[in-house]
Design an enzyme around this catalytic site. Structure first.
Site, short mmCIF file in Angstrom:
data_model
loop_
_atom_site.label_atom_id
_atom_site.label_comp_id
_atom_site.label_asym_id
_atom_site.label_seq_id
_atom_site.Cartn_x
_atom_site.Cartn_y
_atom_site.Cartn_z
N MET A 67 1.06 -1.16 0.05
CA MET A 67 -0.25 -0.06 -0.34
C MET A 67 0.96 1.15 0.20
O MET A 67 0.32 2.44 0.29
CB MET A 67 -1.00 0.05 1.11
CG MET A 67 -1.93 -1.15 1.24
SD MET A 67 -3.45 -0.91 1.99
CE MET A 67 -2.85 -0.54 3.81
N GLY A 68 2.11 0.98 -0.16
CA GLY A 68 2.99 2.35 -0.49
C GLY A 68 3.56 2.78 1.12
O GLY A 68 3.57 1.87 1.80
N ALA A 69 4.11 3.85 0.96
CA ALA A 69 4.92 4.25 2.31
C ALA A 69 5.89 3.20 2.53
O ALA A 69 6.04 2.85 3.64
CB ALA A 69 3.97 4.70 3.38
N HIS A 78 9.26 0.99 3.17
CA HIS A 78 10.35 1.13 4.25
C HIS A 78 11.37 -0.05 4.10
O HIS A 78 10.93 -1.09 3.01
CB HIS A 78 9.84 1.26 5.60
CG HIS A 78 8.66 0.21 6.00
ND1 HIS A 78 8.90 -1.25 6.05
CD2 HIS A 78 7.26 0.34 6.33
CE1 HIS A 78 7.72 -1.83 6.32
NE2 HIS A 78 6.90 -0.92 6.56
N GLY A 110 11.24 -2.89 5.42
CA GLY A 110 10.28 -4.06 5.34
C GLY A 110 10.03 -4.41 3.92
O GLY A 110 10.22 -5.64 3.47
N HIS A 111 9.36 -3.58 3.32
CA HIS A 111 9.14 -3.53 1.96
C HIS A 111 10.38 -4.00 1.03
O HIS A 111 10.22 -4.74 0.21
CB HIS A 111 8.35 -2.58 1.27
CG HIS A 111 7.08 -2.00 2.01
ND1 HIS A 111 7.12 -0.93 2.94
CD2 HIS A 111 5.96 -2.87 1.93
CE1 HIS A 111 5.82 -0.95 3.22
NE2 HIS A 111 5.08 -2.01 2.84
N LYS A 171 4.89 -9.47 9.69
CA LYS A 171 4.32 -8.60 10.71
C LYS A 171 2.86 -8.74 10.72
O LYS A 171 2.07 -8.87 11.62
CB LYS A 171 4.74 -7.20 10.62
CG LYS A 171 4.37 -6.29 11.54
CD LYS A 171 4.69 -4.97 11.62
CE LYS A 171 3.87 -4.18 10.15
NZ LYS A 171 2.42 -4.30 10.81
N GLN A 208 -2.42 -12.23 7.94
CA GLN A 208 -2.87 -12.01 6.31
C GLN A 208 -2.16 -12.81 5.38
O GLN A 208 -2.46 -13.49 4.65
CB GLN A 208 -2.32 -10.49 6.05
CG GLN A 208 -2.25 -10.26 4.60
CD GLN A 208 -1.92 -8.79 4.41
OE1 GLN A 208 -2.75 -7.86 4.44
NE2 GLN A 208 -0.51 -8.44 4.00
N ARG A 217 2.75 2.68 9.48
CA ARG A 217 2.00 3.27 10.57
C ARG A 217 2.70 3.94 11.79
O ARG A 217 2.40 4.76 12.48
CB ARG A 217 0.80 2.55 11.10
CG ARG A 217 -0.33 2.13 10.17
CD ARG A 217 -1.58 1.45 10.49
NE ARG A 217 -2.63 1.54 9.90
CZ ARG A 217 -2.97 0.50 8.79
NH1 ARG A 217 -2.25 -0.66 9.10
NH2 ARG A 217 -3.98 0.51 8.20
O1 PAF Z 1 -0.06 -5.84 3.52
C1 PAF Z 1 -0.47 -4.76 2.71
O2 PAF Z 1 0.06 -3.70 2.70
C2 PAF Z 1 -2.05 -4.73 2.01
O3 PAF Z 1 -2.85 -5.57 3.09
C3 PAF Z 1 -1.89 -5.66 0.75
C4 PAF Z 1 -1.15 -7.01 0.96
C5 PAF Z 1 -0.94 -5.01 -0.12
C6 PAF Z 1 -3.28 -5.76 0.05
O4 PAF Z 1 -3.89 -4.24 0.08
#
Ligand code: PAF
Length: 285
Positions: free
Chosen positions: A31-33, A35, A37-38, A150, A154, A188
């Site tokens: 979802m962007g932002a 860091h 981790g991504h 984290k 999900q 967040r």
């Molecule tokens: O983990 C996230 O950032 C979101 O839940 C995802 C998997 C991109 C779905 O919108």
């Protein structure tokens, strides 16, 4: 040079073109932002695939009314710079209207494993996640997709969905990336004031207490849960849950388990943080 695409059809075509020349598509939905981790998800995707597609989409479907959809951080230019630096091939950043037409009326929903923990406090959340991720899987046709642990539940919900719906996609859960003091990286965290940032370490203390007790031989789920809960309760304004569950089913663990997931969700003012550790598997948080 990462190509930026806004339209679903263009994104589908770019991934199809990659597959046509036998490149393995690795998908990193975000979802962007972005860091570190991504960035660790991108690195892992690069080790498993050779065409990396990253999506930047703040998915309205997974936010309930009153949650932080409007204020969710949007940092497109720095996200793009991060993707370019790390060799992402294509960035898909659609407008909400391109993903959900006014006639949109389909929902993908995983039952059982979506229901405890987050599901108890955010009842429509996972339906929003599974619906958007199904759309992204259908557009990209990846062989592998990366998610951070984290958001442990999900990851498990999406892995279940891929299995149940015969999606030929490996759903990989990547290790949590933490700051030097142990706080799990999260988009967040930028909402936290300096004093709340310190209080947030209550979660780390809780997880570490459970971790240390496990290392010393404690196996009783409720004892581990209470050890984790105390510092969180002391530091945070409100607790949604501190749970000790089976890491595969997210149900009550067996009496003498060889692994236990300790999962936490708690609020500091208007910011809700989640974190977890798998005892018997993860290193110290
Ligand atoms: O983990 C996230 O950032 C979101 O839940 C995802 C998997 C991109 C779905 O919108």
């Amino acid at each position: 040079m990462s190509k930026v695409l806004r339209k679903p059809a263009e994104f589908r075509q770019a991934c199809e073109d990659a597959r046509a020349v036998r490149r393995r598509v690795g998908l990193v939905p975000t979802m962007g932002a972005l860091h570190h981790g991504h960035f660790s998800l991108i690195d892992e995707a690069k080790s498993r695939a050779d065409f990396i597609a990253l999506t930047l989409f703040v998915n309205p479907l997974q936010f309930a009314p009153g949650e932080d959809l409007k204020r969710y951080p949007r940092t497109f230019e720095s996200d793009l710079a991060g993707c370019r630096e790390r060799g992402v091939d294509v960035v898909f950043a659609p407008e909400p209207g391109a993903m959900y037409s006014p006639e949109f009326q389909t929902e993908v929903s995983v039952k059982g494993i979506s229901e405890p923990l987050e599901g108890g406090f955010r009842p429509s959340h996972f339906d929003g996640v599974t619906t958007v991720v199904t759309k992204l899987f259908n557009l990209a046709g990846p062989c592998v997709a990366m998610f951070g642990r984290k958001d442990y539940q999900q990851w498990k919900v999406l892995a279940r969905m891929a299995l149940d719906l015969d999606m030929p996609i490996e759903v990989v859960g990547c290790p949590i990336i933490r700051e030097a003091d142990g706080l799990a990286l999260s988009s967040r965290n930028r909402y936290l004031s300096a004093s709340d940032r310190k209080r947030a370490l209550g979660i780390v203390s809780g997880l570490r207490r459970a971790f240390d007790a496990w290392e010393q031989g404690e196996r009783e789920p409720d004892a581990l849960r209470s050890l984790a809960e105390e510092p969180v309760r002391g530091a945070f304004d409100r607790l949604d849950y501190v749970a000790a569950v089976d890491p595969e089913t997210l149900a009550a663990p067996s009496p003498s388990p060889c692994r236990i997931l300790i999962a936490v969700a708690a609020h500091l003012g208007t910011t809700r943080l989640i974190d977890n550790v798998v005892l018997g598997e993860d290193t110290c948080p």
